[in-house]
Design a protein around this motif. Structure first.
Motif, PDB file in Angstrom:
ATOM      1  N   VAL A 219      47.881  66.867   4.948  1.00  0.00           N
ATOM      2  CA  VAL A 219      48.479  67.424   6.152  1.00  0.00           C
ATOM      3  C   VAL A 219      47.473  67.534   7.292  1.00  0.00           C
ATOM      4  N   GLN A 220      46.236  67.863   6.985  1.00  0.00           N
ATOM      5  CA  GLN A 220      45.250  68.024   8.043  1.00  0.00           C
ATOM      6  C   GLN A 220      44.825  66.703   8.663  1.00  0.00           C
ATOM      7  N   ASN A 221      45.221  65.605   8.061  1.00  0.00           N
ATOM      8  CA  ASN A 221      44.862  64.298   8.613  1.00  0.00           C
ATOM      9  C   ASN A 221      45.858  63.808   9.665  1.00  0.00           C
TER      10      ASN A 221
ATOM     11  N   PRO B  94      48.664  71.093  11.118  1.00  0.00           N
ATOM     12  CA  PRO B  94      47.467  70.258  11.224  1.00  0.00           C
ATOM     13  C   PRO B  94      46.568  70.681  12.380  1.00  0.00           C
TER      14      PRO B  94
END
Length: 284
Positions: free
Chosen positions: A25-27, A105
């Motif tokens: 998700v953080q990408n 994110p």
């Protein structure tokens, strides 16, 4: 797989999804002009999505031919399927999410994106979520109403605790100025007034006539009949059990809560909602 009961299957799927989210998700890469619509499930997501789509792109063929879940896709689905919103032909990109604040994110914060958050009072939100869980074959079975109330109070829901969700986003608003925190009840009370506030927040210059037309076009009964907004083309929803857009009222919780259930819920609510600056209306 045939020997696994539905609750066990959901637990396995949720565990896999959780791990996937953690690493992926953080990408997700947001753009500076992205508009994120954030809500707890069944708090007015589709309503605000349609309003923003009309404010930015006007009354065009896209509203007549493309369902709202394609015009304004879910961030969660984009992340899960490796799908990319780069395929969206619009500028800005309108994206919606049910993520609590901690899952958003980091690129949305880094790009200083504008975020519209919509909150609905806990009782009506829970009633709507209950009926949605009944007709959504991708969600765990809700069980009976009495047990569902306790699940909701304990935060054992898809997307977690309502209390953590609304409080987390409210707290973030105090330090991040690009969040516009809206209330479902205010939108019911005066849709045109809330559209004015949205335009001010988003620096949009729609005419008074346009805003009035949009306010009239997004009323609940009209959207409920519109195949492009009522999710009737979304295959995982069983409309034989309940419509996706059911009532859209403030105060329908009174038709579900017993007096005893309401007293227990109110006591629990007081313990969890300590911030006096965040106030909800359960009737208007």
């Amino acid at each position: 797989w045939e020997t696994i009961h539905r609750p066990e299957l959901f637990k396995i799927c949720n565990d896999v999804i959780s791990v996937y989210f953690y690493f992926n998700v953080q990408n997700f890469q947001a753009r500076p002009d992205d508009i994120l619509i954030a809500t707890y499930p069944k708090a007015g997501t589709t309503w605000v999505s349609q309003i923003l789509d009309l404010l930015y792109f006007g009354q065009t063929e896209r509203q007549k031919t493309i369902p709202i879940f394609e015009r304004v896709p879910f961030l969660e689905i984009l992340v899960l399927t490796f799908y990319t919103v780069k395929l969206l032909p619009t500028t800005p990109r309108l994206i919606k999410t049910h993520f609590p604040i901690q899952f958003v994110p980091k690129s949305f914060w880094e790009q200083n994106c504008k975020i519209v958050y919509v909150a609905r009072n806990a009782k009506d939100n829970m009633v709507s979520f209950f009926h949605f869980d009944r007709m959504n074959i991708a969600h765990p079975e809700p069980g009976d109403w009495s047990n569902y109330i306790h699940r909701f109070m304990e935060g054992k829901m898809v997307f977690g605790s309502w209390y953590d969700h609304v409080n987390g986003w409210w707290k973030k608003k105090q330090t991040y100025s690009n969040i516009h925190y809206m209330f479902y009840e205010d939108m019911i009370e005066d849709t045109e007034r809330e559209i004015d506030k949205l335009c001010s927040f988003l620096s949009l210059s729609n005419s008074a006539e346009e805003k009035k037309m949009i306010a009239g076009g997004v009323q609940f009964d009209k959207m409920k009949k519109d195949e492009m907004t009522n999710y009737s083309t979304f295959s995982i929803l069983d409309f034989k059990i309940s419509p996706f857009m059911r009532k859209g009222k403030v105060g329908d919780w009174k038709n579900h809560f017993t007096v005893a259930q309401n007293e227990v819920f109110d006591e629990d609510y007081k313990e969890k909602m300590k911030d006096p600056t965040l106030q909800f209306r359960t009737e208007i």
